[in-house]
Design a protein around this motif. Structure first.
Motif, PDB file in Angstrom:
ATOM      1  N   HIS A 265       0.829  -1.335   0.022  1.00 14.21           N
ATOM      2  CA  HIS A 265      -0.101  -0.006  -0.041  1.00 14.21           C
ATOM      3  C   HIS A 265       0.783   1.285   0.194  1.00 14.21           C
ATOM      4  N   VAL A 266       0.612   1.967  -1.181  1.00  9.52           N
ATOM      5  CA  VAL A 266       1.495   3.387  -0.884  1.00  9.52           C
ATOM      6  C   VAL A 266       0.385   4.497  -0.398  1.00  9.52           C
ATOM      7  N   SER A 267       0.988   5.141   0.654  1.00  9.34           N
ATOM      8  CA  SER A 267       0.623   6.174   1.334  1.00  9.34           C
ATOM      9  C   SER A 267       0.055   7.313   0.634  1.00  9.34           C
ATOM     10  N   ALA A 268      -1.008   7.745   0.919  1.00  8.58           N
ATOM     11  CA  ALA A 268      -1.560   9.052   0.050  1.00  8.58           C
ATOM     12  C   ALA A 268      -0.555  10.278   0.343  1.00  8.58           C
ATOM     13  N   ALA A 269       0.418  10.319   1.196  1.00  7.84           N
ATOM     14  CA  ALA A 269       1.595  11.296   1.064  1.00  7.84           C
ATOM     15  C   ALA A 269       2.626  11.114  -0.035  1.00  7.84           C
ATOM     16  N   MET A 270       2.382   9.942  -0.722  1.00  8.87           N
ATOM     17  CA  MET A 270       3.581   9.777  -1.660  1.00  8.87           C
ATOM     18  C   MET A 270       3.650  10.633  -2.690  1.00  8.87           C
ATOM     19  N   PRO A 271       2.430  11.172  -3.258  1.00  3.39           N
ATOM     20  CA  PRO A 271       2.635  12.153  -4.477  1.00  3.39           C
ATOM     21  C   PRO A 271       3.530  13.474  -3.810  1.00  3.39           C
ATOM     22  N   ALA A 272       3.386  13.757  -2.513  1.00  2.00           N
ATOM     23  CA  ALA A 272       4.029  14.827  -2.283  1.00  2.00           C
ATOM     24  C   ALA A 272       5.366  14.649  -1.807  1.00  2.00           C
ATOM     25  N   ALA A 273       5.952  13.567  -1.549  1.00  2.00           N
ATOM     26  CA  ALA A 273       7.105  13.082  -1.044  1.00  2.00           C
ATOM     27  C   ALA A 273       7.966  12.602  -2.332  1.00  2.00           C
ATOM     28  N   LEU A 274       7.420  12.260  -3.511  1.00  2.00           N
ATOM     29  CA  LEU A 274       7.900  11.611  -4.514  1.00  2.00           C
ATOM     30  C   LEU A 274       8.828  12.583  -5.035  1.00  2.00           C
ATOM     31  N   PRO A 275       8.693  14.091  -5.487  1.00  4.90           N
ATOM     32  CA  PRO A 275       9.576  14.731  -6.132  1.00  4.90           C
ATOM     33  C   PRO A 275      10.940  14.792  -5.167  1.00  4.90           C
TER      34      PRO A 275
ATOM     35  N   VAL B 250      -1.495   5.283 -15.905  1.00  4.24           N
ATOM     36  CA  VAL B 250      -2.261   6.653 -16.384  1.00  4.24           C
ATOM     37  C   VAL B 250      -3.369   6.020 -17.385  1.00  4.24           C
ATOM     38  N   ASP B 251      -4.462   6.629 -17.262  1.00  2.00           N
ATOM     39  CA  ASP B 251      -5.301   6.238 -18.509  1.00  2.00           C
ATOM     40  C   ASP B 251      -5.348   7.457 -19.516  1.00  2.00           C
ATOM     41  N   ALA B 252      -4.770   7.029 -20.655  1.00  2.00           N
ATOM     42  CA  ALA B 252      -4.342   7.740 -21.721  1.00  2.00           C
ATOM     43  C   ALA B 252      -5.552   8.602 -22.176  1.00  2.00           C
ATOM     44  N   TYR B 253      -6.925   8.247 -21.791  1.00  4.28           N
ATOM     45  CA  TYR B 253      -7.933   8.806 -22.363  1.00  4.28           C
ATOM     46  C   TYR B 253      -8.728   9.764 -21.425  1.00  4.28           C
ATOM     47  N   ASP B 254      -7.880   9.910 -20.284  1.00  3.84           N
ATOM     48  CA  ASP B 254      -8.391  10.771 -19.183  1.00  3.84           C
ATOM     49  C   ASP B 254      -7.424  12.046 -19.398  1.00  3.84           C
ATOM     50  N   GLU B 255      -8.178  13.094 -19.922  1.00  2.00           N
ATOM     51  CA  GLU B 255      -7.344  14.283 -20.039  1.00  2.00           C
ATOM     52  C   GLU B 255      -6.484  14.900 -18.621  1.00  2.00           C
ATOM     53  N   ARG B 256      -7.311  14.859 -17.618  1.00  2.00           N
ATOM     54  CA  ARG B 256      -7.054  15.410 -16.264  1.00  2.00           C
ATOM     55  C   ARG B 256      -5.873  14.572 -15.807  1.00  2.00           C
ATOM     56  N   GLN B 257      -5.674  13.128 -15.921  1.00  2.00           N
ATOM     57  CA  GLN B 257      -4.729  12.199 -15.417  1.00  2.00           C
ATOM     58  C   GLN B 257      -3.359  12.450 -16.318  1.00  2.00           C
ATOM     59  N   VAL B 258      -3.463  12.635 -17.771  1.00  2.00           N
ATOM     60  CA  VAL B 258      -2.372  12.829 -18.513  1.00  2.00           C
ATOM     61  C   VAL B 258      -1.990  14.263 -18.287  1.00  2.00           C
ATOM     62  N   LEU B 259      -2.504  15.175 -17.900  1.00  2.00           N
ATOM     63  CA  LEU B 259      -2.028  16.655 -17.505  1.00  2.00           C
ATOM     64  C   LEU B 259      -1.090  16.449 -16.364  1.00  2.00           C
ATOM     65  N   LEU B 260      -1.886  15.650 -15.251  1.00  2.00           N
ATOM     66  CA  LEU B 260      -1.209  15.331 -13.858  1.00  2.00           C
ATOM     67  C   LEU B 260      -0.085  14.682 -13.906  1.00  2.00           C
ATOM     68  N   PHE B 261      -0.092  13.289 -14.704  1.00  2.00           N
ATOM     69  CA  PHE B 261       0.822  12.553 -14.493  1.00  2.00           C
ATOM     70  C   PHE B 261       1.707  12.233 -15.861  1.00  2.00           C
ATOM     71  N   GLY B 262       1.415  12.667 -17.008  1.00  2.00           N
ATOM     72  CA  GLY B 262       1.874  12.461 -18.208  1.00  2.00           C
ATOM     73  C   GLY B 262       1.292  11.531 -19.002  1.00  2.00           C
TER      74      GLY B 262
END
Length: 62
Positions: A6-16, A47-59
């Motif tokens: 399980h990856v914590s919800a804090a991971m996106p903030a800590a990842l960079p 990342v769902d390539a058809y989800d514009e929001r995910q692509v903008l956020l995650f590549g």
């Protein structure tokens, strides 16, 4: 990470920060950080390539 699978919800903030730290060649715990990043990547949903929001956020996720 809260547990082995399980990856914590804090991971996106800590990842960079963790990526920059793992890129520093003089860090003694670098191998452990790289291992942590690999596990986090393996446990992350794709990342769902058809989800514009995910692509903008995650590549594009190719």
């Amino acid at each position: 990470m809260n547990s082995v699978f399980h990856v914590s919800a804090a991971m996106p903030a800590a990842l960079p920060y963790l990526i920059r730290l793992a890129a520093a060649p003089d860090i003694a715990v670098r191998p452990g950080l790289v291992d942590l990043l690999v596990v986090a990547a393996e446990l992350s949903p794709p990342v769902d390539a058809y989800d514009e929001r995910q692509v903008l956020l995650f590549g594009g996720g190719l």
